[in-house]
Write a protein that holds these residues in place. Structure first.
Motif, PDB file in Angstrom:
ATOM      1  N   LEU A  15       0.829  -1.207   0.000  1.00  0.00           N
ATOM      2  CA  LEU A  15       0.000   0.000   0.000  1.00  0.00           C
ATOM      3  C   LEU A  15       0.862   1.256   0.000  1.00  0.00           C
ATOM      4  O   LEU A  15       0.586   2.212  -0.732  1.00  0.00           O
ATOM      5  N   LEU A  16       1.921   1.250   0.774  1.00  0.00           N
ATOM      6  CA  LEU A  16       2.835   2.383   0.793  1.00  0.00           C
ATOM      7  C   LEU A  16       3.519   2.553  -0.561  1.00  0.00           C
ATOM      8  O   LEU A  16       3.653   3.676  -1.054  1.00  0.00           O
ATOM      9  N   ALA A  17       3.914   1.449  -1.174  1.00  0.00           N
ATOM     10  CA  ALA A  17       4.554   1.525  -2.496  1.00  0.00           C
ATOM     11  C   ALA A  17       3.595   2.143  -3.510  1.00  0.00           C
ATOM     12  O   ALA A  17       3.986   2.997  -4.321  1.00  0.00           O
ATOM     13  N   HIS A  18       2.346   1.754  -3.457  1.00  0.00           N
ATOM     14  CA  HIS A  18       1.359   2.334  -4.371  1.00  0.00           C
ATOM     15  C   HIS A  18       1.186   3.832  -4.106  1.00  0.00           C
ATOM     16  O   HIS A  18       1.161   4.638  -5.040  1.00  0.00           O
ATOM     17  N   ALA A  19       1.064   4.212  -2.835  1.00  0.00           N
ATOM     18  CA  ALA A  19       0.894   5.623  -2.486  1.00  0.00           C
ATOM     19  C   ALA A  19       2.076   6.453  -2.950  1.00  0.00           C
ATOM     20  O   ALA A  19       1.901   7.554  -3.485  1.00  0.00           O
ATOM     21  N   ASN A  26       4.593  13.180  -3.199  1.00  0.00           N
ATOM     22  CA  ASN A  26       4.010  13.871  -2.050  1.00  0.00           C
ATOM     23  C   ASN A  26       2.986  12.958  -1.384  1.00  0.00           C
ATOM     24  O   ASN A  26       1.776  13.097  -1.563  1.00  0.00           O
ATOM     25  N   VAL A  27       3.487  12.022  -0.587  1.00  0.00           N
ATOM     26  CA  VAL A  27       2.614  11.056   0.079  1.00  0.00           C
ATOM     27  C   VAL A  27       1.672  11.753   1.048  1.00  0.00           C
ATOM     28  O   VAL A  27       0.505  11.364   1.176  1.00  0.00           O
ATOM     29  N   SER A  28       2.125  12.800   1.702  1.00  0.00           N
ATOM     30  CA  SER A  28       1.259  13.523   2.641  1.00  0.00           C
ATOM     31  C   SER A  28       0.019  14.072   1.946  1.00  0.00           C
ATOM     32  O   SER A  28      -1.110  13.930   2.445  1.00  0.00           O
ATOM     33  N   ALA A  29       0.187  14.695   0.796  1.00  0.00           N
ATOM     34  CA  ALA A  29      -0.958  15.235   0.062  1.00  0.00           C
ATOM     35  C   ALA A  29      -1.873  14.110  -0.411  1.00  0.00           C
ATOM     36  O   ALA A  29      -3.101  14.242  -0.387  1.00  0.00           O
ATOM     37  N   TYR A  30      -1.284  13.002  -0.825  1.00  0.00           N
ATOM     38  CA  TYR A  30      -2.056  11.853  -1.278  1.00  0.00           C
ATOM     39  C   TYR A  30      -2.921  11.309  -0.142  1.00  0.00           C
ATOM     40  O   TYR A  30      -4.119  11.069  -0.308  1.00  0.00           O
ATOM     41  N   VAL A  31      -2.324  11.148   1.026  1.00  0.00           N
ATOM     42  CA  VAL A  31      -3.055  10.644   2.192  1.00  0.00           C
ATOM     43  C   VAL A  31      -4.116  11.656   2.616  1.00  0.00           C
ATOM     44  O   VAL A  31      -5.240  11.280   2.961  1.00  0.00           O
ATOM     45  N   GLU A  32      -3.800  12.941   2.568  1.00  0.00           N
ATOM     46  CA  GLU A  32      -4.780  13.959   2.937  1.00  0.00           C
ATOM     47  C   GLU A  32      -6.009  13.872   2.028  1.00  0.00           C
ATOM     48  O   GLU A  32      -7.146  13.931   2.505  1.00  0.00           O
ATOM     49  N   ARG A  33      -5.808  13.748   0.721  1.00  0.00           N
ATOM     50  CA  ARG A  33      -6.946  13.624  -0.203  1.00  0.00           C
ATOM     51  C   ARG A  33      -7.774  12.382   0.122  1.00  0.00           C
ATOM     52  O   ARG A  33      -9.011  12.427   0.099  1.00  0.00           O
ATOM     53  N   ALA A  34      -7.104  11.279   0.423  1.00  0.00           N
ATOM     54  CA  ALA A  34      -7.820  10.044   0.749  1.00  0.00           C
ATOM     55  C   ALA A  34      -8.633  10.208   2.034  1.00  0.00           C
ATOM     56  O   ALA A  34      -9.790   9.770   2.106  1.00  0.00           O
ATOM     57  N   LEU A  35      -8.053  10.857   3.040  1.00  0.00           N
ATOM     58  CA  LEU A  35      -8.767  11.054   4.300  1.00  0.00           C
ATOM     59  C   LEU A  35      -9.925  12.036   4.136  1.00  0.00           C
ATOM     60  O   LEU A  35     -10.992  11.851   4.725  1.00  0.00           O
ATOM     61  N   ARG A  36      -9.746  13.075   3.331  1.00  0.00           N
ATOM     62  CA  ARG A  36     -10.845  14.021   3.087  1.00  0.00           C
ATOM     63  C   ARG A  36     -11.992  13.340   2.341  1.00  0.00           C
ATOM     64  O   ARG A  36     -13.162  13.576   2.629  1.00  0.00           O
TER      65      ARG A  36
END
Length: 70
Positions: A15-19, A26-36
């Motif tokens: 999952l981390l490799a995909h992200a 920019n994994v942080s922005a990716y995770v933020e979009r997913a959480l939003r």
């Protein structure tokens, strides 16, 4: 700009490799979009219930829109 807080999250390797690959670095922005997106999905039942109630409550709609909606 909103306040940011650094946090640690443990993820499965795949999952981390995909992200990392999908985020363009920019994994942080990716995770933020997913959480939003999840936040919106979590709110959907409450919004749906309000819309169903409001659809039958012409007085509330009239208060909101200032016109006769009956």
């Amino acid at each position: 700009m909103s306040t940011r807080t650094r946090t640690t999250v443990t993820l499965p390797d795949d999952l981390l490799a995909h992200a990392r690959a999908a985020s363009g670095g920019n994994v942080s922005a990716y995770v933020e979009r997913a959480l939003r997106a999840q936040q919106l999905r979590d709110a959907a039942p409450a919004i749906r219930a309000w819309r169903e109630k409001a659809a039958n409550d012409t007085e509330e709609l009239a208060d909101l829109f200032g016109e006769d909606v009956a």
